[in-house]
Design a protein around this motif. Structure first.
Motif, PDB file in Angstrom:
ATOM      1  N   GLN A  10      45.699  -0.975-105.927  1.00  0.00           N
ATOM      2  CA  GLN A  10      44.438  -0.599-105.288  1.00  0.00           C
ATOM      3  C   GLN A  10      44.140   0.896-105.415  1.00  0.00           C
ATOM      4  OE1 GLN A  10      42.364  -2.967-104.309  1.00  0.00           O
ATOM      5  NE2 GLN A  10      43.925  -4.404-104.972  1.00  0.00           N
ATOM      6  N   GLU A  11      45.150   1.699-105.710  1.00  0.00           N
ATOM      7  CA  GLU A  11      44.956   3.138-105.831  1.00  0.00           C
ATOM      8  C   GLU A  11      44.393   3.557-107.190  1.00  0.00           C
ATOM      9  OE1 GLU A  11      48.261   5.499-104.440  1.00  0.00           O
ATOM     10  OE2 GLU A  11      48.792   3.936-103.007  1.00  0.00           O
ATOM     11  N   LEU A  12      44.337   2.630-108.135  1.00  0.00           N
ATOM     12  CA  LEU A  12      43.828   2.968-109.472  1.00  0.00           C
ATOM     13  C   LEU A  12      42.392   3.481-109.419  1.00  0.00           C
ATOM     14  CD1 LEU A  12      45.312   0.026-111.547  1.00  0.00           C
ATOM     15  CD2 LEU A  12      45.960   2.432-111.682  1.00  0.00           C
ATOM     16  N   GLU A  13      41.563   2.891-108.574  1.00  0.00           N
ATOM     17  CA  GLU A  13      40.169   3.319-108.479  1.00  0.00           C
ATOM     18  C   GLU A  13      40.059   4.764-107.992  1.00  0.00           C
ATOM     19  OE1 GLU A  13      37.157   0.109-107.466  1.00  0.00           O
ATOM     20  OE2 GLU A  13      39.023  -0.706-106.612  1.00  0.00           O
ATOM     21  N   LYS A  14      40.989   5.205-107.167  1.00  0.00           N
ATOM     22  CA  LYS A  14      40.989   6.591-106.686  1.00  0.00           C
ATOM     23  C   LYS A  14      41.207   7.576-107.832  1.00  0.00           C
ATOM     24  CE  LYS A  14      42.876   5.378-102.180  1.00  0.00           C
ATOM     25  NZ  LYS A  14      44.064   5.507-101.307  1.00  0.00           N
ATOM     26  N   LEU A  15      41.860   7.107-108.903  1.00  0.00           N
ATOM     27  CA  LEU A  15      42.127   7.951-110.069  1.00  0.00           C
ATOM     28  C   LEU A  15      41.039   7.828-111.139  1.00  0.00           C
ATOM     29  CD1 LEU A  15      45.974   7.431-110.479  1.00  0.00           C
ATOM     30  CD2 LEU A  15      44.790   9.395-109.510  1.00  0.00           C
ATOM     31  N   GLY A  16      39.997   7.059-110.867  1.00  0.00           N
ATOM     32  CA  GLY A  16      38.896   6.941-111.813  1.00  0.00           C
ATOM     33  C   GLY A  16      38.885   5.678-112.644  1.00  0.00           C
ATOM     34  N   PHE A  17      39.797   4.755-112.403  1.00  0.00           N
ATOM     35  CA  PHE A  17      39.783   3.479-113.108  1.00  0.00           C
ATOM     36  C   PHE A  17      38.632   2.628-112.590  1.00  0.00           C
ATOM     37  CE2 PHE A  17      43.995   4.783-114.166  1.00  0.00           C
ATOM     38  CZ  PHE A  17      44.369   4.082-115.296  1.00  0.00           C
ATOM     39  N   LYS A  18      38.032   1.837-113.468  1.00  0.00           N
ATOM     40  CA  LYS A  18      36.964   0.912-113.104  1.00  0.00           C
ATOM     41  C   LYS A  18      37.539  -0.492-113.019  1.00  0.00           C
ATOM     42  CE  LYS A  18      33.977   3.744-115.838  1.00  0.00           C
ATOM     43  NZ  LYS A  18      33.693   3.901-117.231  1.00  0.00           N
ATOM     44  N   LYS A  19      37.177  -1.200-111.961  1.00  0.00           N
ATOM     45  CA  LYS A  19      37.665  -2.570-111.778  1.00  0.00           C
ATOM     46  C   LYS A  19      36.665  -3.545-112.369  1.00  0.00           C
ATOM     47  CE  LYS A  19      38.031  -4.105-107.520  1.00  0.00           C
ATOM     48  NZ  LYS A  19      38.516  -4.581-106.204  1.00  0.00           N
ATOM     49  N   CYS A  20      37.184  -4.545-113.057  1.00  0.00           N
ATOM     50  CA  CYS A  20      36.350  -5.572-113.674  1.00  0.00           C
ATOM     51  C   CYS A  20      36.922  -6.932-113.297  1.00  0.00           C
ATOM     52  CB  CYS A  20      36.358  -5.390-115.185  1.00  0.00           C
ATOM     53  SG  CYS A  20      35.385  -6.608-116.079  1.00  0.00           S
ATOM     54  N   LYS A  21      36.075  -7.818-112.806  1.00  0.00           N
ATOM     55  CA  LYS A  21      36.513  -9.173-112.466  1.00  0.00           C
ATOM     56  C   LYS A  21      36.750  -9.957-113.752  1.00  0.00           C
ATOM     57  CE  LYS A  21      35.939  -9.040-107.963  1.00  0.00           C
ATOM     58  NZ  LYS A  21      37.070  -8.981-107.094  1.00  0.00           N
ATOM     59  N   ALA A  22      37.837 -10.694-113.778  1.00  0.00           N
ATOM     60  CA  ALA A  22      38.174 -11.522-114.934  1.00  0.00           C
ATOM     61  C   ALA A  22      38.809 -12.807-114.435  1.00  0.00           C
ATOM     62  CB  ALA A  22      39.140 -10.776-115.857  1.00  0.00           C
TER      63      ALA A  22
END
Length: 83
Positions: A10-22
């Motif tokens: 869940q911390e990936l988004e804090k580093l600028g990663f974009k989440k994509c539903k798959a």
């Protein structure tokens, strides 16, 4: 093989990663370079594996600080696969 620790996904988004539903869960992307159809990105798949996806020709990229951020934030673990 390198994986993101399960409790750190869940911390990936804090580093600028974009989440994509798959199908099967979320995938996270981080664009290192993107221009005219050429790209370099880091992907974190549903099983937490980290891949570097490269579709470039004669492109030099120096901006890999995001990899340092993943390691310094204690988000990566090395997983040894059974033979």
């Amino acid at each position: 093989m390198l994986k993101i620790k399960e409790d750190k996904m869940q911390e990936l988004e804090k580093l600028g990663f974009k989440k994509c539903k798959a199908t099967g869960g979320d995938i996270y992307f981080y664009d290192i370079y993107k221009n005219y159809g050429l790209y370099i990105e880091i992907e974190v798949m549903q099983d937490r594996t980290i891949t570097l996806d490269v579709n470039c020709d004669d492109v030099w990229v120096e901006e890999l600080d995001i990899l340092w951020e993943l390691f310094t934030n204690d988000m990566v673990e090395k997983v040894v696969e059974d033979e």
